[in-house]
Enzyme design. Structure first.
Site, mmCIF file in Angstrom:
data_model
loop_
_atom_site.group_PDB
_atom_site.id
_atom_site.type_symbol
_atom_site.label_atom_id
_atom_site.label_comp_id
_atom_site.label_asym_id
_atom_site.label_seq_id
_atom_site.Cartn_x
_atom_site.Cartn_y
_atom_site.Cartn_z
ATOM 1 N N CYS A 2 -7.381 -45.088 -77.457
ATOM 2 C CA CYS A 2 -6.829 -45.313 -78.811
ATOM 3 C C CYS A 2 -6.086 -44.090 -79.175
ATOM 4 C CB CYS A 2 -7.924 -45.502 -79.625
ATOM 5 S SG CYS A 2 -9.199 -46.744 -79.213
ATOM 6 N N ARG A 27 -0.601 -43.347 -73.916
ATOM 7 C CA ARG A 27 -2.070 -43.160 -73.795
ATOM 8 C C ARG A 27 -2.866 -44.394 -73.356
ATOM 9 N NH1 ARG A 27 -4.233 -38.832 -77.174
ATOM 10 N NH2 ARG A 27 -6.073 -40.014 -77.835
ATOM 11 N N TRP A 74 -7.508 -49.496 -77.614
ATOM 12 C CA TRP A 74 -7.974 -49.419 -76.373
ATOM 13 C C TRP A 74 -9.193 -50.107 -76.386
ATOM 14 C CZ3 TRP A 74 -11.413 -47.932 -72.525
ATOM 15 C CH2 TRP A 74 -10.879 -47.964 -71.261
ATOM 16 N N ASN A 100 -10.778 -43.387 -83.124
ATOM 17 C CA ASN A 100 -11.019 -43.392 -81.756
ATOM 18 C C ASN A 100 -11.999 -42.660 -81.225
ATOM 19 O OD1 ASN A 100 -10.239 -42.321 -79.120
ATOM 20 N ND2 ASN A 100 -8.839 -40.536 -79.596
ATOM 21 N N GLY A 101 -12.824 -43.454 -80.308
ATOM 22 C CA GLY A 101 -13.979 -42.813 -79.771
ATOM 23 C C GLY A 101 -14.972 -43.870 -79.855
ATOM 24 N N GLU A 488 -5.931 -39.623 -53.033
ATOM 25 C CA GLU A 488 -5.042 -39.775 -54.385
ATOM 26 C C GLU A 488 -3.901 -40.638 -53.981
ATOM 27 O OE1 GLU A 488 -4.988 -38.801 -56.999
ATOM 28 O OE2 GLU A 488 -3.054 -38.751 -57.819
ATOM 29 N N LYS A 492 -3.203 -43.754 -56.587
ATOM 30 C CA LYS A 492 -1.939 -44.167 -57.120
ATOM 31 C C LYS A 492 -1.526 -45.690 -56.818
ATOM 32 C CE LYS A 492 -1.541 -41.258 -59.105
ATOM 33 N NZ LYS A 492 -2.409 -40.548 -59.457
ATOM 34 N N GLU A 495 -3.757 -47.646 -59.199
ATOM 35 C CA GLU A 495 -3.344 -47.672 -60.513
ATOM 36 C C GLU A 495 -2.168 -48.683 -60.995
ATOM 37 O OE1 GLU A 495 -4.759 -43.415 -62.246
ATOM 38 O OE2 GLU A 495 -3.235 -43.452 -60.669
ATOM 39 N N HIS A 511 -16.405 -45.999 -39.008
ATOM 40 C CA HIS A 511 -17.720 -46.714 -39.728
ATOM 41 C C HIS A 511 -17.714 -47.408 -40.654
ATOM 42 C CE1 HIS A 511 -19.368 -43.152 -37.080
ATOM 43 N NE2 HIS A 511 -18.395 -42.548 -37.595
ATOM 44 N N LYS A 610 -4.530 -42.921 -70.334
ATOM 45 C CA LYS A 610 -4.122 -41.848 -69.980
ATOM 46 C C LYS A 610 -5.314 -40.613 -70.359
ATOM 47 C CE LYS A 610 -1.129 -38.672 -68.370
ATOM 48 N NZ LYS A 610 -1.130 -38.724 -66.875
HETATM 49 C C1 G6P Z 1 -7.401 -41.176 -66.625
HETATM 50 C C2 G6P Z 1 -6.315 -41.110 -66.020
HETATM 51 C C3 G6P Z 1 -6.225 -40.425 -64.809
HETATM 52 C C4 G6P Z 1 -6.881 -39.083 -64.913
HETATM 53 C C5 G6P Z 1 -8.214 -39.239 -65.307
HETATM 54 C C6 G6P Z 1 -8.897 -37.768 -65.690
HETATM 55 O O1 G6P Z 1 -8.301 -41.957 -65.928
HETATM 56 O O2 G6P Z 1 -5.694 -42.487 -66.017
HETATM 57 O O3 G6P Z 1 -4.723 -40.001 -64.375
HETATM 58 O O4 G6P Z 1 -6.699 -38.564 -63.562
HETATM 59 O O5 G6P Z 1 -8.491 -39.792 -66.599
HETATM 60 O O6 G6P Z 1 -7.818 -37.493 -66.677
HETATM 61 P P1 G6P Z 1 -7.919 -35.729 -67.227
HETATM 62 O O7 G6P Z 1 -6.989 -35.784 -68.264
HETATM 63 O O8 G6P Z 1 -9.289 -35.097 -67.397
HETATM 64 O O9 G6P Z 1 -7.200 -34.984 -65.891
#
Ligand code: G6P
Length: 615
Positions: A2, A27, A74, A100-101, A488, A492, A495, A511, A610
């Protein structure tokens, strides 16, 4: 997650609010809305979907308010819908709230308020705030409205950043925070309220970060801040150094691609002024007051979420290798609830791009509660995590707008290199070794740039994407320090292209995951030259023997790998200790190109946020 924007001042509020919401789009959100005053009555406009829709709706309205609050939602409680979109109002429609929260005790509050005759119209937790304020306000005689807000917030458990309008005081916005970020942008006879500095930047670079548990009354020409216990606070204005260019696409089709290509620069920013070649160590002034603790440290815990957690895993390799100090890496969400064991002479590092991730923040507070020194590796300057850690190191990657983290990840790794070097030099890593490593670290931006400029390698990645974009499963495999890079890479792809991918230590795939292998399940290997190279070649053979396509990321000049694999992406030669900052690039670009071909929303993937400010 949010986003909140509020405006009070001399301008027409709608364009300011829309511009602010667009800056917060990254975000993640699913609906949006605005509340404003028309003849001292509150009006709300809400849409599901994109801010453009909201902009269109507001374009059809003749009112030109100079004050308003706006929100991108959100969904957490209740589906994304116009009804559930913020702002939410009380029974009388005189109070409008954006939030927000998460209000954790909203069920109990809702039941209590329903019994007292309040009528709820949405499924959200936020609506209880509006009714609760109404209830407290009506319960007092001659109670100033801000006191009613304060009284209501005292009953609320959970996290909030809120902005509130009240139709009997149509010249002001009330704003309060606890656990979710909120700041005030201070212009000339105008103020903005926002969840993040990007939303105010077009109008001012002067901001007041609201502290935890504070309430602000914001008028066009004044601001009054107090704690929820009524202690008054003098507003502290800070200048932010962000520029508008940094939050625009600059000719790239997506923020994510722009941010991938910024990495030569951002990596350099992460070590500028921090490497001491003469003494073979790192110069991290942010940690200076804690050097004695670091000299005596017997164990470190690194905790984070998502991509930052992957950086933490690389940090574990680096610190253990250079400093021989044991490191445990923990998901922040697990750490915070585990009753973690932290002894004397142990310290905690939290890593967060946004500096606002709710679980990471809670982990940081738990570590502090246990008396451990807590250090931060954070991107967003002035964020809650940056402010609450005892000391820390900013990564200086600049604003990262693409939801999938790219440049922040490599910069986090760069800062972990520096911390490992500093600790290493305190714990027996020799000066000569330090000097050698610094020389390798300094080459990284150049090597990254070299790779990004190689048309044939980028072309190869595009071709690989075209060949495999229809596949529904991918495996990403690496060993040692490149194992977290495999994790990672898989993250990616998941996501942004919504393709199932799993990252595994290459040897571990025997395994279980090897059962997945068939001609439609590509395996992406990180197979650069290092002491484990021969082992990874054996793992490649195992996949080949079962008919799985193999994509390898290999070191330039490695011809043997061509014969063993279907596709090779060559990266420049570098020592293994810095390799993750280079091998990550093909991971990012492969995911990007597959997502583009599949036509997904690269910068704002579905369901993701985000900045995850709820646990
Ligand atoms: C969300 C974002 C990720 C990020 C994670 C941790 O899931 O989409 O890209 O890695 O939060 O966020 P931070 O801001 O704590 O690195």
């Amino acid at each position: 997650m949010c986003g909140i924007v509020g405006y009070v001042g001399k301008r027409d509020a709608f364009p300011v609010l829309i511009d602010g919401l667009k800056r917060l789009e990254y975000r993640g959100y699913d609906s949006a809305g605005v509340a404003y005053f028309c003849n001292n009555k509150i009006k709300t406009v809400k849409v599901t979907g994109f801010i453009k829709e909201l902009e269109r709706e507001l374009g059809n309205i003749e009112d030109n308010p100079k004050i308003g609050i706006a929100h991108t939602r959100w969904a957490t409680h209740g589906e994304p819908s116009i009804t559930n979109a913020h702002p939410h109002t009380d029974c009388t429609g005189k109070i409008a709230v954006v939030h927000n929260g998460i209000i954790e005790n909203y069920r109990a509050l809702r039941q209590y308020l329903t019994e007292r005759g309040h009528k709820f119209t949405t499924d959200t937790d936020t609506e209880v705030i509006a009714h609760l304020i109404e209830d407290v306000y009506n319960g007092g005689t001659d109670m100033p409205f801000w006191k009613a807000i304060r009284g209501a917030l005292r009953e609320v458990e959970g996290t909030y950043g809120i902005a509130v309008l009240f139709s009997e005081e149509p010249d002001r916005i009330f704003a309060a925070r606890h656990g979710s970020p909120l700041l005030i942008g201070a212009g000339e006879d105008e103020y903005l309220v926002a969840s993040d500095a990007a939303a105010v930047l077009r109008y001012t670079n002067r901001v007041i970060y609201l502290d935890e548990g504070t309430l602000a009354t914001v008028k066009a020409d004044s601001i009054v801040i107090s704690t929820l216990d009524a202690e008054s606070i003098t507003p502290k204005i800070e200048k932010i150094s962000l520029s508008l260019n940094e939050i625009e696409k600059g000719g790239f089709p997506h923020f994510m691609l722009k941010e991938i290509f910024e990495q030569p620069q951002t990596l350099e920013n992460a070590f500028r002024g921090r490497l001491n070649l003469e003494e073979g160590t790192a110069r991290l002034n942010g940690l200076k007051d804690y050097f004695d603790d670091l000299k005596d440290v017997e164990r470190l815990v690194i905790t984070a979420c998502g991509t930052s957690w992957h950086a933490a895993l690389i940090g574990e390799y680096l610190i253990e290798e250079l400093a021989r100090v044991p490191v445990d890496v923990d998901y922040a969400s697990e750490f915070r609830y585990r009753n973690p064991i932290i002894k004397d002479n142990e310290a905690v590092i939290v890593i967060s791009q946004s500096g606002e991730t709710a679980d990471t923040l809670a982990a940081l507070r738990e570590a502090k509660r246990q008396g451990a020194p807590v250090f931060g590796i954070v991107n967003v300057v002035g964020s809650t995590i940056a402010r609450e850690t005892d000391a820390g190191v900013y990564i200086h990657a600049g604003p990262e707008i693409g939801v999938a983290s790219t440049k922040a990840f490599t910069s986090q790794v760069m800062v972990l290199e520096e911390i490992a070097l500093l600790l290493g030099r305190m714990h027996g890593y020799s000066m000569a070794q330090g000097v050698d490593l610094i020389k390798e670290i300094k080459r990284v931006p150049e090597l990254v740039e070299l790779f990004l400029k190689k048309e044939d390698e980028i072309g190869t990645i595009r071709k690989i994407a075209e060949k495999y974009y229809m596949c529904n499963n991918f495996l990403y495999l690496g060993r040692g320090i490149n194992f977290p890079v495999a994790l990672e890479g898989a993250l990616k792809l998941k996501e942004i292209s919504y393709v199932h991918a799993e990252g595994y230590p290459a040897a571990e795939m025997k395994h279980g995951p090897i059962a997945l292998i068939d001609k439609n399940t590509p395996a992406v290997f990180i197979a650069t030259e290092d002491p484990l190279y021969d082992k990874i070649v054996s793992n490649i053979e195992e996949i080949r023997a079962r008919g799985g396509p193999v994509i390898a990321v290999a070191t330039e000049g490695d011809e043997q790998i061509m014969e063993l694999t279907d596709n090779v992406i060559y990266v420049p030669q570098a020592v293994p200790l810095v390799m993750p900052m280079i091998t990550t690039l093909p991971m990012q670009l492969l995911a990007y190109h597959i997502a583009v071909i599949r036509g997904t929303n690269v910068d704002q993937p579905r369901n993701l946020a985000k900045s995850v400010t709820v646990e």
